[in-house]
Motif scaffolding. Structure first.
Motif, PDB file in Angstrom:
ATOM      1  N   ALA A  59       0.854  -1.175   0.028  1.00 38.35           N
ATOM      2  CA  ALA A  59      -0.167  -0.047  -0.062  1.00 38.35           C
ATOM      3  C   ALA A  59       0.781   1.176   0.041  1.00 38.35           C
ATOM      4  O   ALA A  59       0.511   2.344  -0.728  1.00 38.35           O
ATOM      5  CB  ALA A  59      -0.972  -0.056   1.168  1.00 38.35           C
ATOM      6  N   GLY A  60       1.862   1.255   0.711  1.00 38.30           N
ATOM      7  CA  GLY A  60       2.774   2.546   0.897  1.00 38.30           C
ATOM      8  C   GLY A  60       3.723   2.524   0.018  1.00 38.30           C
ATOM      9  O   GLY A  60       4.189   3.630  -0.713  1.00 38.30           O
ATOM     10  N   GLN A  61       4.575   1.499  -0.711  1.00 40.83           N
ATOM     11  CA  GLN A  61       5.717   1.719  -1.493  1.00 40.83           C
ATOM     12  C   GLN A  61       5.195   1.331  -2.870  1.00 40.83           C
ATOM     13  O   GLN A  61       6.104   1.937  -3.769  1.00 40.83           O
ATOM     14  CB  GLN A  61       6.693   0.792  -1.092  1.00 40.83           C
ATOM     15  N   LEU A  62       4.128   0.585  -2.952  1.00 42.78           N
ATOM     16  CA  LEU A  62       3.721   0.063  -4.537  1.00 42.78           C
ATOM     17  C   LEU A  62       4.862  -0.212  -5.227  1.00 42.78           C
ATOM     18  O   LEU A  62       5.534  -1.314  -4.653  1.00 42.78           O
ATOM     19  CB  LEU A  62       3.348   1.522  -5.124  1.00 42.78           C
ATOM     20  N   ILE A  63       5.074   0.100  -6.534  1.00 39.49           N
ATOM     21  CA  ILE A  63       6.212  -0.489  -7.322  1.00 39.49           C
ATOM     22  C   ILE A  63       7.692  -0.492  -6.727  1.00 39.49           C
ATOM     23  O   ILE A  63       8.419  -1.169  -7.091  1.00 39.49           O
ATOM     24  CB  ILE A  63       6.118   0.095  -8.878  1.00 39.49           C
ATOM     25  N   ARG A  64       7.557   0.815  -6.033  1.00 39.84           N
ATOM     26  CA  ARG A  64       8.966   0.775  -5.352  1.00 39.84           C
ATOM     27  C   ARG A  64       9.472  -0.411  -4.375  1.00 39.84           C
ATOM     28  O   ARG A  64      10.675  -0.497  -4.067  1.00 39.84           O
ATOM     29  CB  ARG A  64       8.946   2.169  -4.700  1.00 39.84           C
ATOM     30  N   GLY A  65       8.589  -1.149  -3.945  1.00 39.93           N
ATOM     31  CA  GLY A  65       8.832  -2.424  -3.139  1.00 39.93           C
ATOM     32  C   GLY A  65       9.510  -3.395  -3.831  1.00 39.93           C
ATOM     33  O   GLY A  65      10.455  -4.252  -3.024  1.00 39.93           O
ATOM     34  N   TRP A  66       9.699  -3.229  -5.058  1.00 45.74           N
ATOM     35  CA  TRP A  66      10.498  -4.366  -5.905  1.00 45.74           C
ATOM     36  C   TRP A  66      11.952  -4.360  -5.598  1.00 45.74           C
ATOM     37  O   TRP A  66      12.793  -4.894  -5.952  1.00 45.74           O
ATOM     38  CB  TRP A  66      10.095  -4.423  -7.250  1.00 45.74           C
ATOM     39  N   SER A  67      12.302  -2.876  -5.060  1.00 44.84           N
ATOM     40  CA  SER A  67      13.708  -2.644  -4.838  1.00 44.84           C
ATOM     41  C   SER A  67      14.211  -3.843  -3.875  1.00 44.84           C
ATOM     42  O   SER A  67      15.515  -3.953  -3.897  1.00 44.84           O
ATOM     43  CB  SER A  67      14.043  -1.368  -4.326  1.00 44.84           C
ATOM     44  N   HIS A  68      13.541  -4.277  -2.822  1.00 43.12           N
ATOM     45  CA  HIS A  68      13.880  -5.152  -2.121  1.00 43.12           C
ATOM     46  C   HIS A  68      13.113  -6.497  -2.280  1.00 43.12           C
ATOM     47  O   HIS A  68      13.598  -7.519  -1.899  1.00 43.12           O
ATOM     48  CB  HIS A  68      13.795  -4.742  -0.512  1.00 43.12           C
ATOM     49  N   TRP A  69      11.917  -6.547  -2.801  1.00 43.28           N
ATOM     50  CA  TRP A  69      11.169  -7.808  -3.208  1.00 43.28           C
ATOM     51  C   TRP A  69      12.108  -8.791  -3.960  1.00 43.28           C
ATOM     52  O   TRP A  69      12.121  -9.994  -3.747  1.00 43.28           O
ATOM     53  CB  TRP A  69       9.902  -7.518  -3.553  1.00 43.28           C
ATOM     54  N   ILE A  70      12.801  -8.149  -5.009  1.00 43.70           N
ATOM     55  CA  ILE A  70      13.373  -8.773  -5.894  1.00 43.70           C
ATOM     56  C   ILE A  70      14.403  -9.633  -5.359  1.00 43.70           C
ATOM     57  O   ILE A  70      14.946 -10.744  -5.927  1.00 43.70           O
ATOM     58  CB  ILE A  70      13.770  -8.055  -7.114  1.00 43.70           C
ATOM     59  N   GLU A  71      14.998  -9.707  -4.237  1.00 43.77           N
ATOM     60  CA  GLU A  71      15.917 -10.106  -3.435  1.00 43.77           C
ATOM     61  C   GLU A  71      15.597 -11.312  -2.418  1.00 43.77           C
ATOM     62  O   GLU A  71      16.336 -12.074  -2.090  1.00 43.77           O
ATOM     63  CB  GLU A  71      16.951  -9.298  -2.848  1.00 43.77           C
ATOM     64  N   LEU A  72      14.174 -11.424  -2.348  1.00 49.82           N
ATOM     65  CA  LEU A  72      13.695 -12.212  -1.516  1.00 49.82           C
ATOM     66  C   LEU A  72      14.130 -13.996  -1.619  1.00 49.82           C
ATOM     67  O   LEU A  72      14.007 -14.664  -0.849  1.00 49.82           O
ATOM     68  CB  LEU A  72      12.220 -12.185  -1.161  1.00 49.82           C
ATOM     69  N   ALA A  73      13.775 -14.123  -3.033  1.00 49.27           N
ATOM     70  CA  ALA A  73      13.914 -15.644  -3.342  1.00 49.27           C
ATOM     71  C   ALA A  73      15.552 -16.050  -2.872  1.00 49.27           C
ATOM     72  O   ALA A  73      15.537 -17.160  -2.571  1.00 49.27           O
ATOM     73  CB  ALA A  73      13.744 -16.007  -4.769  1.00 49.27           C
ATOM     74  N   ARG A  74      16.318 -15.236  -3.027  1.00 52.56           N
ATOM     75  CA  ARG A  74      17.899 -15.544  -2.913  1.00 52.56           C
ATOM     76  C   ARG A  74      17.942 -15.561  -1.227  1.00 52.56           C
ATOM     77  O   ARG A  74      18.775 -16.461  -0.806  1.00 52.56           O
ATOM     78  CB  ARG A  74      18.879 -14.727  -3.529  1.00 52.56           C
ATOM     79  N   LYS A  75      17.415 -14.458  -0.664  1.00 53.52           N
ATOM     80  CA  LYS A  75      17.589 -14.169   0.893  1.00 53.52           C
ATOM     81  C   LYS A  75      17.139 -15.461   1.446  1.00 53.52           C
ATOM     82  O   LYS A  75      17.557 -15.864   2.427  1.00 53.52           O
ATOM     83  CB  LYS A  75      16.948 -13.047   1.333  1.00 53.52           C
ATOM     84  N   ALA A  76      15.948 -15.904   1.266  1.00 54.47           N
ATOM     85  CA  ALA A  76      15.024 -17.033   1.594  1.00 54.47           C
ATOM     86  C   ALA A  76      15.889 -18.383   1.526  1.00 54.47           C
ATOM     87  O   ALA A  76      16.092 -19.265   2.299  1.00 54.47           O
ATOM     88  CB  ALA A  76      13.677 -17.125   1.406  1.00 54.47           C
ATOM     89  N   GLY A  77      16.415 -18.376   0.266  1.00 48.20           N
ATOM     90  CA  GLY A  77      17.185 -19.576   0.040  1.00 48.20           C
ATOM     91  C   GLY A  77      18.621 -19.639   0.682  1.00 48.20           C
ATOM     92  O   GLY A  77      19.082 -20.963   1.301  1.00 48.20           O
ATOM     93  N   ASP A  78      19.111 -18.661   1.078  1.00 48.68           N
ATOM     94  CA  ASP A  78      20.501 -18.709   1.986  1.00 48.68           C
ATOM     95  C   ASP A  78      20.122 -19.138   3.252  1.00 48.68           C
ATOM     96  O   ASP A  78      21.021 -19.535   3.894  1.00 48.68           O
ATOM     97  CB  ASP A  78      21.172 -17.152   1.879  1.00 48.68           C
ATOM     98  N   VAL A  79      18.792 -18.626   3.872  1.00 44.69           N
ATOM     99  CA  VAL A  79      18.429 -19.012   5.360  1.00 44.69           C
ATOM    100  C   VAL A  79      18.160 -20.579   5.047  1.00 44.69           C
ATOM    101  O   VAL A  79      18.595 -21.277   6.231  1.00 44.69           O
ATOM    102  CB  VAL A  79      17.342 -18.394   5.611  1.00 44.69           C
ATOM    103  N   LEU A  80      17.641 -21.045   4.156  1.00 41.71           N
ATOM    104  CA  LEU A  80      17.246 -22.610   4.104  1.00 41.71           C
ATOM    105  C   LEU A  80      18.572 -23.287   4.113  1.00 41.71           C
ATOM    106  O   LEU A  80      18.805 -24.225   4.663  1.00 41.71           O
ATOM    107  CB  LEU A  80      16.491 -22.801   2.996  1.00 41.71           C
TER     108      LEU A  80
END
Length: 417
Positions: A59-80
């Protein structure tokens, strides 16, 4: 261990007991949930993270959220990788479903072994694994060689060795058997596949988050797994895949998507995949699901897989003891390995009226699982299941069967279940 007071002492000394309060347990205090190996309970941190993702980020960041969303797949993968499946950073990424990931990695492995004509699996592997491999074999004119497997004791190293030959391209098996919970010999089987010149692909759906998974130590090539069972990431949460680092530049998966492209936002017309784990990504990732994986995997990593497995062994040992004393005289038989070292985080019991008993047990406030043929699959979750929960659940099961209350339920399964 059939004394309630002694069981309560186990809960009092349980080092994982504080984690129970970190899950949303619902308002039904009578309910005992023993199906955590199908769908885990929601962590409170996940619910808060999802609310923030919707109300603040979307709601607040809109498309700007992709600046950090795009890294989530790798970030979660490294935790796993570091906290759950015994791999190195950069070897795991969260992506798609288990079935899609299995297809991607199996196809890439077959392409890497040209001229070899055989895929090896076992006849008790999870059905979707068998379907995916059969489809690949049919499309490519290959042989799918199925190892005959005892459904209660699981696939063996000897059985795998017997199926291997110099024309095998890929061996694909489950680390923990979905039906019985039997643990396969990851070290021995992987080494045997390598000796035959084949690549090894493991399905970790029933092991990730419940038992140690020695991917690096066993020199495993490839693996896939889901996150909504023991990792508590939520219904339909995205799965993950593992590719050993030295294989990543060599393998090219069959679904060429823009999230695997070297210069993703250059929008080039020709596909040029990166050399890292991201080359196994395809399209836009599901952000809410990734947050579920990140929170659930982080919780398991914090607790520690060794501690989780130790409690899983304790909980399932208690189930075996209660089965022997209370349930075996009522016509039940153990359909899982008796040795805790050979068993994952669930126990399966056979009974000729398992379907009726399953429905009756649910009516008594206990949620287990049913698996053919005529089996109750019982999955405690070490992060939130207490020893007293197991004791109470089995007491209810004993009483309802002794009194024949299960006979009031239909003997035939409905299609939707």
């Amino acid at each position: 261990m059939t004394n309630r007071a002694d069981v309560e002492k186990l809960d009092a000394s349980d080092p994982l007991a504080p984690f129970r309060e970190r899950f949303a347990l619902g308002s039904d205090e009578n309910l005992i949930y023993l199906d955590g190996n199908s769908l885990g309970r929601p962590p409170k941190s996940t619910l808060a993270r999802l609310r923030a993702a919707a109300e603040e980020e979307w709601a607040g960041q809109l498309i700007r959220g992709w600046s950090h969303w795009i890294e989530l797949a790798r970030k979660a993968g490294d935790v796993l990788a570091g906290g759950v499946v015994g791999a190195r950073p950069g070897e795991v990424v969260v992506s798609d479903s288990t079935s899609v990931n299995l297809y991607k990695l199996a196809a890439a492995a077959l392409d890497a072994r040209p001229g070899r004509r055989v895929i090896v699996t076992d006849d008790d592997n999870f059905p979707t694994d068998q379907y995916i491999l059969a489809g690949l074999a049919e499309a490519r004119g290959l042989e799918l060689r199925r190892i005959p497997t005892d459904i209660d004791t699981g696939v063996t190293l000897a059985g795998v060795r017997e199926a291997l030959s110099d024309d095998v391209a890929l061996v694909s098996l489950s680390h923990v058997a979905y039906r019985s919970g039997a643990i396969a010999d990851m070290h021995g089987i992987t080494a045997a596949a390598h000796e035959a010149g084949a690549l090894m692909l493991w399905d970790l759906c029933h092991s990730a988050g419940s038992v140690p998974v020695p991917l690096t130590a066993a020199n495993v090539d490839l693996a896939v797994g889901c996150t909504y069972k023991h990792l508590n990431a939520g219904p339909g949460a995205p799965a993950f895949l593992y590719v050993r680092s030295d294989l990543q530049p060599q393998l090219r998966q069959p679904i060429w998507g823009w999230f695997g492209q070297r210069d993703q936002f250059g929008m080039a017309g020709d596909y040029d995949p990166v050399d890292t784990i991201e080359r196994f990504l395809v399209g836009t990732p599901p952000v809410p699901g990734l947050y579920g994986v990140l929170e659930g995997a982080s919780l398991s990593a914090e607790a520690g897989i060794d501690a989780i497995y130790a409690k899983a062994q304790g909980l399932t040992d208690l189930m075996v003891s209660l089965h022997d004393e209370w349930l075996a005289p009522l016509g039940f038989t153990l359909a899982s390995p008796r040795d805790a070292a050979q068993r994952g985080a669930h126990v399966t019991l056979h009974h000729p009226q398992a379907w009726q008993i399953c429905q009756a047990w649910q009516a008594e406030g206990v949620i287990p699982d049913f698996r053919t043929p005529e089996r109750l699959r019982i999955g405690p979750a070490p992060l939130y299941t207490r020893y007293a929960d197991v004791f109470e659940a089995f007491e209810r099961l004993r009483d309802l069967v002794q009194e024949g209350r299960h006979n009031a339920f239909p003997a035939e399964r409905s299609r939707v279940t």
